[in-house]
Design a protein around this motif. Structure first.
Motif, PDB file in Angstrom:
ATOM      1  N   LEU A 198       0.819  -1.215   0.000  1.00 28.62           N
ATOM      2  CA  LEU A 198       0.000   0.000   0.000  1.00 28.62           C
ATOM      3  C   LEU A 198       0.850   1.261   0.000  1.00 28.62           C
ATOM      4  O   LEU A 198       1.621   1.513   0.933  1.00 28.62           O
ATOM      5  CB  LEU A 198      -0.909  -0.017   1.237  1.00 28.62           C
ATOM      6  N   LEU A 254      -6.028   2.232   5.242  1.00 33.10           N
ATOM      7  CA  LEU A 254      -5.549   1.321   6.273  1.00 33.10           C
ATOM      8  C   LEU A 254      -6.389   1.437   7.543  1.00 33.10           C
ATOM      9  O   LEU A 254      -6.806   0.430   8.135  1.00 33.10           O
ATOM     10  CB  LEU A 254      -4.078   1.618   6.573  1.00 33.10           C
ATOM     11  N   GLU A 255      -6.654   2.663   7.944  1.00 31.99           N
ATOM     12  CA  GLU A 255      -7.445   2.877   9.159  1.00 31.99           C
ATOM     13  C   GLU A 255      -8.852   2.309   8.993  1.00 31.99           C
ATOM     14  O   GLU A 255      -9.397   1.670   9.906  1.00 31.99           O
ATOM     15  CB  GLU A 255      -7.509   4.363   9.488  1.00 31.99           C
ATOM     16  N   ARG A 276      -8.900  -1.607   9.121  1.00 33.05           N
ATOM     17  CA  ARG A 276      -8.624  -2.111  10.468  1.00 33.05           C
ATOM     18  C   ARG A 276      -9.828  -1.882  11.389  1.00 33.05           C
ATOM     19  O   ARG A 276     -10.125  -2.730  12.241  1.00 33.05           O
ATOM     20  CB  ARG A 276      -7.374  -1.444  11.044  1.00 33.05           C
ATOM     21  N   VAL A 293      -0.517  -5.872   5.792  1.00 31.62           N
ATOM     22  CA  VAL A 293      -0.309  -4.686   4.965  1.00 31.62           C
ATOM     23  C   VAL A 293       1.140  -4.223   5.082  1.00 31.62           C
ATOM     24  O   VAL A 293       1.644  -3.965   6.179  1.00 31.62           O
ATOM     25  CB  VAL A 293      -1.254  -3.544   5.385  1.00 31.62           C
ATOM     26  N   VAL A 347       3.290  -1.153   3.981  1.00 30.52           N
ATOM     27  CA  VAL A 347       3.252   0.217   3.472  1.00 30.52           C
ATOM     28  C   VAL A 347       4.527   0.483   2.693  1.00 30.52           C
ATOM     29  O   VAL A 347       5.640   0.195   3.165  1.00 30.52           O
ATOM     30  CB  VAL A 347       3.093   1.219   4.620  1.00 30.52           C
ATOM     31  N   ALA A 369      -0.380  -0.869  10.052  1.00 29.34           N
ATOM     32  CA  ALA A 369       0.535  -1.477   9.087  1.00 29.34           C
ATOM     33  C   ALA A 369       1.352  -2.572   9.770  1.00 29.34           C
ATOM     34  O   ALA A 369       1.699  -2.462  10.953  1.00 29.34           O
ATOM     35  CB  ALA A 369       1.470  -0.426   8.502  1.00 29.34           C
ATOM     36  N   TYR A 427       6.789  -1.487   6.998  1.00 30.23           N
ATOM     37  CA  TYR A 427       6.874  -0.148   6.413  1.00 30.23           C
ATOM     38  C   TYR A 427       8.191  -0.058   5.650  1.00 30.23           C
ATOM     39  O   TYR A 427       9.258  -0.276   6.218  1.00 30.23           O
ATOM     40  CB  TYR A 427       6.836   0.886   7.548  1.00 30.23           C
TER      41      TYR A 427
END
Length: 226
Positions: free
Chosen positions: A51, A64-65, A68, A76, A78, A96, A99
């Motif tokens: 993402l 994402l928020e 979830r 996920v 990022v 996430a 990252y």
């Protein structure tokens, strides 16, 4: 494994898809946050999401928020140009699982995806083992009773799905989307043909057909209890 790539840079998205194809991933691509959210709130069977954060429409953080908050646990990763520590902290806090900052090394992206998928399945090693079969996603090797087995890319992908979810019934439609994604025309008997080849190359009882429902790879031979 089926990956949803959400990235608005077409050249980068194309490069990532090209890099992941030899890894036996099925990669579907979306370029904006709104369609990504719709896909993730539907019944699409994704194993992981890569993402970007700077997306048209909803940004990646909002996507994402939202997923979830709805209880979607899909792993996920990022992938973004936002490299500030506060940005990384915010992404991880929202939900996430990993990252990465652009620019990045493709080899590291592949390794992080393998680790992400391994953790999501509760595995210490990425190697899958079931009923005398060993499948290594990193090397793409398959062995049955310690003998190497040559599989096509589709056969490998299908076997990996079954071995990742032993005992779970997978419908034909689910398998089509996992193996082929959105972008390819699929013959009506494609999954049946792949299943037939896997049974022939490994052993006939490998995968059971449940008429009108789908297929299942049992954890153990039928009639054997753990």
């Amino acid at each position: 494994m089926r990956i949803l790539l959400v990235e608005d840079d077409p050249s980068l998205a194309s490069g990532i898809r090209l890099a992941l194809k030899p890894e036996h991933y099925t990669v579907d691509h979306l370029a904006d946050g709104d369609t990504a959210l719709a896909a993730l709130q539907g019944d699409e069977p994704f194993d992981a999401v890569v993402l970007d954060l700077g997306l048209p429409g909803l940004d990646g953080m909002q996507v994402l928020e939202a997923i979830r908050q709805r209880g979607n646990r899909v792993p996920v990763l990022v992938l973004t140009a936002r490299d500030a520590v506060d940005d990384r902290i915010a992404g991880l806090d929202v939900g996430a699982d990993d990252y990465m900052v652009k620019p990045f090394e493709v080899a590291e992206l592949k390794a992080r995806l393998r680790a992400l998928l391994r953790r999501s399945q509760g595995q210490v090693s990425s190697v899958l083992a079931c009923r005398g079969i060993r499948l290594d996603p990193a090397t793409h090797d398959v062995h049955y009773l310690d003998e190497p087995v040559e599989l096509s890319r589709r056969e490998f992908t299908l076997l990996q799905e079954f071995m990742s979810h032993p005992g779970r019934v997978l419908t034909r439609d689910t398998l089509v989307r996992l193996v082929y994604g959105w972008d390819e025309d699929v013959a009506s008997n494609a999954i049946e043909v792949h299943v037939h080849h896997l049974r022939r190359k490994l052993f006939p009882e490998l995968i059971r057909t449940l008429r009108g429902i789908g297929y299942v790879m049992d954890k153990e031979p039928r009639g054997v209890s753990s």
